[in-house]
Design an enzyme around this catalytic site. Structure first.
Site, PDB file in Angstrom:
ATOM      1  N   GLU A   8       0.831  -1.220   0.000  1.00 56.43           N
ATOM      2  CA  GLU A   8       0.000   0.000   0.000  1.00 56.43           C
ATOM      3  C   GLU A   8       0.862   1.265   0.000  1.00 56.43           C
ATOM      4  O   GLU A   8       0.497   2.267  -0.606  1.00 56.43           O
ATOM      5  CB  GLU A   8      -0.958  -0.020   1.193  1.00 56.43           C
ATOM      6  CG  GLU A   8      -2.097  -1.025   0.960  1.00 56.43           C
ATOM      7  CD  GLU A   8      -3.017  -1.147   2.155  1.00 56.43           C
ATOM      8  OE1 GLU A   8      -2.503  -1.474   3.240  1.00 56.43           O
ATOM      9  OE2 GLU A   8      -4.218  -0.905   2.020  1.00 56.43           O
ATOM     10  N   GLU A  63      -4.434  -9.421   3.118  1.00 57.66           N
ATOM     11  CA  GLU A  63      -5.197  -9.092   4.331  1.00 57.66           C
ATOM     12  C   GLU A  63      -6.355 -10.049   4.584  1.00 57.66           C
ATOM     13  O   GLU A  63      -6.656 -10.383   5.732  1.00 57.66           O
ATOM     14  CB  GLU A  63      -5.715  -7.655   4.258  1.00 57.66           C
ATOM     15  CG  GLU A  63      -4.652  -6.586   4.497  1.00 57.66           C
ATOM     16  CD  GLU A  63      -3.823  -6.245   3.268  1.00 57.66           C
ATOM     17  OE1 GLU A  63      -3.941  -6.956   2.242  1.00 57.66           O
ATOM     18  OE2 GLU A  63      -3.052  -5.278   3.330  1.00 57.66           O
TER      19      GLU A  63
END
Ligand code: NAD
Length: 688
Positions: free
Chosen positions: A100, A120
């Site tokens: 990210e 995730e």
């Protein structure tokens, strides 16, 4: 310092540095803010972000996930980073929050072969720092939906093809520094890019895949909601929605359970390194018995480079063993895992022999013959005589007392149980059975072997069925009690499937053969056992109906064309047993079935822990997850016990015990922990 800055003219190089893999925790976030402040203050023209050592950043620090989030938060830092002229120089693995960071940079240059991913969902959450909004703006909805909802890793080369990275370079930092000014000036930040085009079909397809692969799990579906929303919402709103969902999931039971499993697996791997003696390097192996298990074990050992000799009883049995092995090598070709040539070489490599005369001086022997104490003892005596006194001798018994199998061998400290699961070359679990005499060196070597085989190894002490099969026996016993009180096998199976088990307990019995469990009950003479409620149903399935499961086309279910159907005569047999026992049958709903069955697993797990058969509650969870189809997102039965609450469980078992004292009593450990207000996680934590 978790983050370094280096100013070179109008350039600022920011290096993430929290060894070994630059996990992003509070210190890194604080360091990043300071670095951006410094770069801003200096008015630099270019920021290059990279990682120290061999990783870029392997994700956020999961240890922080159990406490409230502390500022500065990564999403805020990345919103700021996005406004600056930045390039990610992805020198090594970039996962989760690491990727990210890179996605918030204007450009990304990766080293060849590095692994990237947004995993995730495998921890029960969604990307929480822009992944679900920035990735679709780079690669479109369809690719982002697949990558995020599966949580799979991909290589830099794949990322280049998809447009996630802009270039691949062996020295990404040098390449980022050398990039011409114009190249960077032209690139828009994600917030200024047009929203991706909505793609409801791709989202629906990804939803259907996630529904199958991650049945019962929330996170992949929420991730897909967010990816879909990226086509409709301006970036700031999409990011706000993502953050809210991330925090919500992070607190939830599924994320807690998946984190528990993540840490339990790490602890199991660490166990292998805790011995004071190093593992022995095992190069040569003997496997005795080439049936279902022996062939799978031989194949797995060959696969990690051991020279394997397989011993069978006679020429016919040896031919069957060759055929079993041949099938495993052929399957590998069919699945595209091996070339036909490699497979043929593999078949030729494993020597199948019919006696002990010409055995090599093996480092380890693993016995996988019939589940019969006398036969296993004979095999151990023969191995003891044929192999050097230092060779590790292991048994793959499912239930038998390993001490009795080892009795009489020279140097019993090199003997232990290695309980593989079927199919042995596929199943992740290995129970390592420590006998009273087993030495640390033998255990360390077994853990070393497990690591090479890429298995999750759990140490267990000696008892009937060790950890997994002992819990399975209790689970089945309580399910049989429910049958005689009013439930039917297909209702029990449906309830447990609804709970998330990979299969119902009766469908599993049909698969493994009702005769196997029958023989085991005969061995223990359960019909006449004291202090146990004898339910005759399963015995009568074998004795009266001859229904042995898949192998006879008929077990609890009938197997023909199409889906299995309730077995003919099974309901009548169960109802007759209830009548004979003077029981008025009553209805069970799915919730009651689940609660009783789960409580049975937990009850037995607590006894196993109290007796020292398992070292940690989390080990019991790993056994059920990796060997028995317990849903990973529930964390295992002991994790469920903590979620339910130990006082609640104690009261529940006490209520069961009032109605059925032969089947239930409150386990002493449960009583103690409930009184002290401690959880199983506390107990594991104290045990280290
Ligand atoms: P199997 O019947 O498929 O194979 C047993 C093999 O051992 C046969 O090929 C037989 O010829 C051979 N054999 C018997 N006596 C022998 C001897 N004296 N010397 C050499 N070979 C001999 O059985 P299996 O399912 O592979 O089970 C083997 C062992 O593994 C048992 O102890 C069982 O409890 C255990 N186990 C089985 C499973 C499973 O799911 N099948 C799982 C874990 C452990």
């Amino acid at each position: 310092m978790p983050v370094h800055t280096l100013f070179q003219g109008s350039l600022c190089l920011i290096t993430l540095d929290t060894p070994p893999v630059n996990v992003i925790g509070l210190e890194t976030r604080v360091g990043l803010v300071e670095a951006l402040d410094a770069a801003d203050a200096a008015g630099v023209q270019r920021i290059v972000i990279t990682g120290a050592g061999s990783a870029f950043a392997a994700g956020s620090d999961t240890r922080e996930f159990d406490s409230p989030p502390l500022a500065p938060h990564l999403p805020d830092i990345l919103n700021r980073l996005e406004r600056l002229p930045s390039i990610a120089a992805i020198n090594g693995v970039a996962l989760g929050g690491g990727l990210e960071i890179a996605l918030a940079c204007r450009m990304r240059i990766a080293a060849p072969g590095v692994a990237l991913g947004l995993p995730e969902v495998t921890l029960g959450v969604v990307p929480g720092a822009g992944g679900t909004q920035r990735l679709p703006r780079l690669v479109g909805i369809a690719s982002a939906a697949a990558l995020i909802s599966e949580g799979r890793r991909f290589t830099a080369e794949e990322a280049l093809r998809m447009g996630i990275v802009d270039a691949i370079d062996a020295d990404p930092v040098a390449a980022a520094k050398a990039l011409p000014e114009a190249a960077l000036a032209d690139v828009l930040p994600a917030s200024a890019r047009p929203a991706p085009v909505a793609d409801p079909e791709a989202i629906a397809a990804a939803r259907a895949r996630a529904g199958k692969r991650a049945k019962g799990q929330f996170a992949p579906q929420v991730a897909l909601d967010l990816v879909a929303a990226s086509a409709e919402l301006p970036l700031p709103e999409g990011l706000a929605r993502e953050r809210a969902q991330f925090l919500n999931l992070r607190r939830g039971p599924q994320a807690r359970a998946l984190r528990h499993v993540f840490f339990a697996e790490r602890a199991a791997l660490a166990r292998a390194k805790r011995f004071s003696v190093p593992p022995r390097d095992l190069k040569t192996a003997v496997v005795v018995g080439g049936g279902t298990m022996g062939a799978g074990i031989a194949y797995a050992l060959d696969g990690i480079g051991l020279a394997v000799t397989l011993v069978e009883t006679g020429t016919e049995a040896a031919a069957r063993a060759e055929a079993n092995l041949g099938k495993l090598f052929d399957d590998a070709v069919k699945r595209g895992k091996a070339s036909p040539e490699a497979s043929a070489q593999g078949k030729a490599r494993i020597a199948v022999v019919t006696g002990y005369d010409a055995l090599p001086a093996a480092d380890i022997a693993i016995e996988a013959v019939f589940e019969d104490l006398a036969v296993k003892r004979e095999v151990f005596a023969a191995l003891d005589a044929a192999l050097p006194e230092t060779a590790i001798l292991a048994t793959n018994t499912s239930y038998l007392d390993v001490n009795e199998i080892f009795a009489g061998t020279r140097a019993p400290e090199r003997c232990l149980g290695l309980h593989f699961f079927s199919p042995a070359h596929v199943m992740k679990l290995l129970e390592i059975i420590r006998a009273g005499t087993t030495s640390d060196e033998t255990l360390a070597s077994a853990f070393g072997l497990a690591a090479k085989l890429r298995k999750i190894a759990v140490e267990a002490g000696v008892c009937d069925g060790f950890i997994g099969n002992r819990i399975l026996t209790r689970y089945r016993q309580i399910c049989d009690v429910m049958l005689i009180e009013g439930a039917l096998p297909w209702q029990v199976d449906a309830a447990m499937l609804g709970f998330g088990m990979a299969m119902g307990p009766y469908a599993v019995q049909d698969l493994s053969g009702l005769d196997i469990a029958y023989a085991n009950r005969q061995r223990k003479n359960l019909r006449n056992a004291q202090g146990l409620r004898y339910i005759p149903v399963a015995d009568r399935m074998v004795e009266d109906l001859g229904r042995l499961g898949h192998k006879t086309g008929a077990g609890w279910y009938d197997y023909g064309e199409g889906a299995p159907t309730p077995g003919a005569g099974v309901q009548a047999l169960i109802e007759a047993a209830s009548r004979e026992a003077g029981i008025t049958r009553r209805a069970f709903d799915a919730e009651e079935i689940r609660q009783r069955a789960l409580t049975a697993m937990i009850d037995e797990g607590l006894r196993i822990l109290d007796e020292g058969i398992a070292r940690r509650a989390a080990d019991i969870d790993l056994v059920l997850l990796h060997g028995y189809g317990f849903p990973r997102w529930r964390g295992g039965p002991m994790c469920e016990a903590d979620r339910i609450g130990l006082p609640v469980l104690r009261d529940r078992i006490a209520t069961y015990a009032k109605a059925d004292p032969l089947s239930w009593s409150v386990p002493p450990l449960l009583q103690r922990l409930a009184e002290e207000g401690r959880s199983l996680a506390d107990l594991d934590h104290e045990g280290g």
